[in-house]
Design a protein around this motif. Structure first.
Motif, mmCIF file in Angstrom:
data_model
loop_
_atom_site.group_PDB
_atom_site.id
_atom_site.type_symbol
_atom_site.label_atom_id
_atom_site.label_comp_id
_atom_site.label_asym_id
_atom_site.label_seq_id
_atom_site.Cartn_x
_atom_site.Cartn_y
_atom_site.Cartn_z
ATOM 1 N N GLU A 41 3.925 -11.797 -8.852
ATOM 2 C CA GLU A 41 2.888 -12.778 -9.212
ATOM 3 C C GLU A 41 1.493 -12.147 -9.146
ATOM 4 O OE1 GLU A 41 4.474 -15.630 -6.151
ATOM 5 O OE2 GLU A 41 3.812 -17.111 -7.626
ATOM 6 N N MET A 42 1.315 -11.289 -8.135
ATOM 7 C CA MET A 42 -0.003 -10.668 -7.969
ATOM 8 C C MET A 42 -0.319 -9.720 -9.126
ATOM 9 S SD MET A 42 0.397 -10.073 -3.898
ATOM 10 C CE MET A 42 -1.049 -9.079 -3.634
ATOM 11 N N ARG A 43 0.694 -8.995 -9.577
ATOM 12 C CA ARG A 43 0.480 -8.075 -10.707
ATOM 13 C C ARG A 43 0.078 -8.825 -11.970
ATOM 14 N NH1 ARG A 43 2.388 -2.960 -9.578
ATOM 15 N NH2 ARG A 43 4.234 -2.914 -8.258
ATOM 16 N N GLU A 44 0.700 -9.994 -12.146
ATOM 17 C CA GLU A 44 0.376 -10.787 -13.324
ATOM 18 C C GLU A 44 -1.074 -11.296 -13.265
ATOM 19 O OE1 GLU A 44 3.091 -14.070 -13.837
ATOM 20 O OE2 GLU A 44 2.044 -14.760 -15.642
ATOM 21 N N ALA A 51 -10.691 -10.054 -7.542
ATOM 22 C CA ALA A 51 -10.201 -9.423 -6.314
ATOM 23 C C ALA A 51 -9.020 -10.220 -5.804
ATOM 24 C CB ALA A 51 -11.300 -9.383 -5.246
ATOM 25 N N ILE A 52 -8.280 -9.573 -4.911
ATOM 26 C CA ILE A 52 -7.180 -10.222 -4.226
ATOM 27 C C ILE A 52 -7.629 -10.538 -2.808
ATOM 28 C CG2 ILE A 52 -5.043 -9.502 -3.042
ATOM 29 C CD1 ILE A 52 -4.082 -8.485 -5.728
ATOM 30 N N GLY A 71 -5.611 2.666 -8.629
ATOM 31 C CA GLY A 71 -6.091 1.823 -9.719
ATOM 32 C C GLY A 71 -5.712 0.354 -9.607
ATOM 33 N N GLY A 72 -5.309 -0.076 -8.431
ATOM 34 C CA GLY A 72 -5.009 -1.493 -8.244
ATOM 35 C C GLY A 72 -6.290 -2.308 -8.148
ATOM 36 N N PRO A 73 -6.159 -3.589 -7.836
ATOM 37 C CA PRO A 73 -7.326 -4.449 -7.700
ATOM 38 C C PRO A 73 -8.061 -4.199 -6.387
ATOM 39 C CG PRO A 73 -5.360 -5.643 -7.088
ATOM 40 C CD PRO A 73 -4.907 -4.284 -7.554
ATOM 41 N N GLU A 74 -9.190 -4.866 -6.228
ATOM 42 C CA GLU A 74 -9.911 -4.851 -4.955
ATOM 43 C C GLU A 74 -9.178 -5.776 -3.970
ATOM 44 O OE1 GLU A 74 -14.204 -5.568 -5.488
ATOM 45 O OE2 GLU A 74 -14.007 -7.063 -3.906
#
Ligand SMILES: *Cc1c(COP(=O)(O)O)cnc(C)c1O
Length: 226
Positions: A41-44, A51-52, A71-74
């Motif tokens: 779900e987070m990847r989507e 940010a997460i 390269g993931g989110p903050e």
């Protein structure tokens, strides 16, 4: 509605409120709160949010390991931090938004020094009174502010609060306004920019923005009930 549609509906509501205060929707950052959510779900959601936000170090750590690579989110820590989890927190989070005591600030500063990094932080203030146990009491805030501003490895970006759990608009907005006033005073006494006011969740983010929020933390309105 798909996740994408829910996010764009939230973005529209954010923009409408921002415009009421003479700002643009893009002036308010959207933190997707992903506690209890799966990495799938987070990847989507990740490309569609700014940010997460995770509440617990252990949960965030295992998700980040599953995520892997660069390269993931903050990643922002928005839940209360215990000292014995501080090292992990400094290692994995881009910001700790829940600094609520001189003790935890000192620990974070020391560890950031050891890891040779500068750590962006927010101070969390309890604006909701007796109903809430998270955040520093407003009366104790000036001392903590002073301490954080004098911590060489902590980079204070602003303040965070959780509004009172009520649907009484006046009461919630009073709490948010009190955070904004603390921030205004801190800005003029310190000469620092302190650009971030993190206030507003699924049930009250519009009131947060109308009171000057620059960052909303939204879980259930994006991902459904936990
Ligand atoms: C869980 C949580 C949120 C998100 O709450 P929702 O009501 O699901 O939007 C925001 N901020 C903090 C600190 C939280 O713990």
């Amino acid at each position: 509605m798909s996740l994408e549609e829910r996010i764009s509906a939230i973005r529209e509501r954010i923009a409408r409120c921002a415009e009421h205060t003479g700002r643009k929707g893009s002036d308010v950052r959207l933190v997707g709160v992903t506690k209890t959510r799966t990495v799938a779900e987070m990847r989507e959601a990740a490309p569609l949010i700014d940010a997460i936000g995770e509440n617990r170090v252990q949960e965030a750590l295992s998700k980040k390991q599953e995520w892997g690579g660069e390269g993931g989110p903050e990643w922002r820590l928005i839940g209360h931090l215990q000292k014995n989890k501080a090292r992990r927190a400094v290692e994995m989070f881009d910001s700790v938004d829940s600094v609520d005591s001189i003790g935890i600030a000192s620990t974070l500063d020391r560890i950031a020094m050891e890891l040779d990094r500068s750590l962006p932080v927010l101070i969390e203030v309890n604006t909701a009174g007796e109903a809430s146990k998270t955040g520093i009491e407003p009366g104790e805030f000036p001392k903590l502010l002073d301490h954080v501003l004098n911590s060489p490895r902590l980079n204070l970006q602003g303040l965070m609060t959780i509004g009172p759990l009520t649907d009484d608009e006046a009461q919630v907005r009073r709490a948010f306004a009190s955070l904004r006033e603390l921030s205004d005073r801190a800005r003029s006494s310190s000469g620092r920019e302190l650009p971030v006011l993190s206030m507003g969740m699924s049930g009250d983010f519009e009131w947060g923005i109308l009171e000057g929020s620059t960052m909303v933390r939204i879980g259930t309105a994006l991902f459904g009930p936990r």
